[in-house]
Design an enzyme around this catalytic site. Structure first.
Site, PDB file in Angstrom:
ATOM      1  N   LYS A   1       0.796  13.341  -0.536  1.00 28.40           N
ATOM      2  CA  LYS A   1       1.819  12.322  -1.605  1.00 28.40           C
ATOM      3  C   LYS A   1       1.499  13.491  -2.619  1.00 28.40           C
ATOM      4  O   LYS A   1       2.353  14.427  -2.530  1.00 28.40           O
ATOM      5  CB  LYS A   1       0.551  11.238  -2.773  1.00 28.40           C
ATOM      6  CG  LYS A   1       0.181  10.214  -1.494  1.00 28.40           C
ATOM      7  CD  LYS A   1      -0.188   9.046  -2.065  1.00 28.40           C
ATOM      8  CE  LYS A   1      -0.706   8.719  -0.842  1.00 28.40           C
ATOM      9  NZ  LYS A   1      -1.515   7.314  -1.378  1.00 28.40           N
TER      10      LYS A   1
ATOM     11  N   SER B   1      -8.346   3.995   0.850  1.00 23.37           N
ATOM     12  CA  SER B   1      -9.871   4.078   1.137  1.00 23.37           C
ATOM     13  C   SER B   1     -10.721   4.740   1.980  1.00 23.37           C
ATOM     14  O   SER B   1     -11.633   4.481   2.092  1.00 23.37           O
ATOM     15  CB  SER B   1      -9.744   3.153   0.811  1.00 23.37           C
ATOM     16  OG  SER B   1      -9.374   2.673  -0.767  1.00 23.37           O
TER      17      SER B   1
END
Ligand code: 13P
Length: 251
Positions: free
Chosen positions: A12, A212
């Site tokens: 990201k 996650s």
């Protein structure tokens, strides 16, 4: 069917070029025998990362692409630019792109087509918001995301595509979908691929889970029948966590 596992780190908007070089120098010693390992640094770090991993099995991939060839699109990156520095794979449709940059399924479909037309492989991301799951609309939503964003490709064009199921509510929240929810959705996605492209490709296509994934849960998630690896956010920024997740996929 035995599909090779894939673990892709989506960095990201994290890591400077210096941090990225440092990370990659440590990553180089990672054992990747039975796993396809990929990292997706930001655009400013891509070329350096590719040079550093030139003789490695680890692939450097891009986080985004524009759907036009070139022109007056300030701030955008084209397929040709990516190819020219050696990028071979691109992530398309990440929920953060959908949410913060208003990328709709029809825009994503154009991006997918542009990537494929340029022989770039695609990791196509899909996933529902919590409210959609709570309303019981998650299957329909996933079906529509695939239908509009990806399934315009012909059987020949889709061959190198990977799908990443990332429930939005599990991204960066520490809240993983449970194994039942993950397997159920992956099975559903594989069935949709089968309905559209036939059993051969549906058995071959890799479907990654994202949301996650951590060293502590990776092995369990990767052992599910229809899970072929993971798309990792936060944990891919930490070399020891990322290595552990890669080893979890190594079996
Ligand atoms: P996290 O692993 O931080 O939840 O992010 C998942 C993701 O968005 C990968 O693309």
């Amino acid at each position: 069917m035995n599909r090779k596992k894939m673990v892709a780190g989506n960095w990201k908007m994290n890591m400077t070029n210096d941090e990225s070089v440092n990370f990659i120098n440590q990553l180089k010693s990672t054992l990747v025998k039975n796993v396809d390992v990929k990292i997706a640094p930001s655009f400013t770090n891509l070329y350096n990362a590719i040079l550093l991993l030139d003789s490695s099995e680890i692939e450097v991939i891009a986080q985004n692409i524009h759907y036009e060839d070139k022109g007056a699109f300030t701030g955008e990156i084209s397929a040709e630019m990516l190819k020219n520095i050696g990028v071979k794979t691109v992530i398309i449709g990440h929920s953060e792109r959908r949410k913060y940059f208003n990328e709709t399924d029809s825009i994503l479909s154009k991006k997918v087509k542009k990537a494929v037309d340029n022989s770039l492989k695609v990791i196509f991301c899909i996933g529902e918001e919590l409210s959609e799951r709570e309303n019981g609309n998650h299957f329909e939503l996933i079906k529509n995301q695939l239908k509009t964003g990806l399934f315009n490709l012909s059987e020949q064009e889709i061959q190198n595509t990977v799908i990443a199921y990332e429930p939005v509510w599990a991204i960066g929240t520490g809240k993983t979908a449970n194994n039942h929810q993950i397997q159920e959705m992956h099975e559903f996605i594989r069935q949709l691929v089968k309905d559209k492209y036939g059993i051969g490709f549906s058995e071959k296509i890799r479907i990654l889970y994202g949301g996650s994934v951590k060293p502590i849960n990776a092995k369990d998630i990767f052992s599910l029948d229809d899970v072929d690896g993971g798309l990792i956010g936060g944990a891919s920024l930490n070399i020891s966590d990322f290595n552990s997740i890669v080893q979890a996929a190594n079996g």
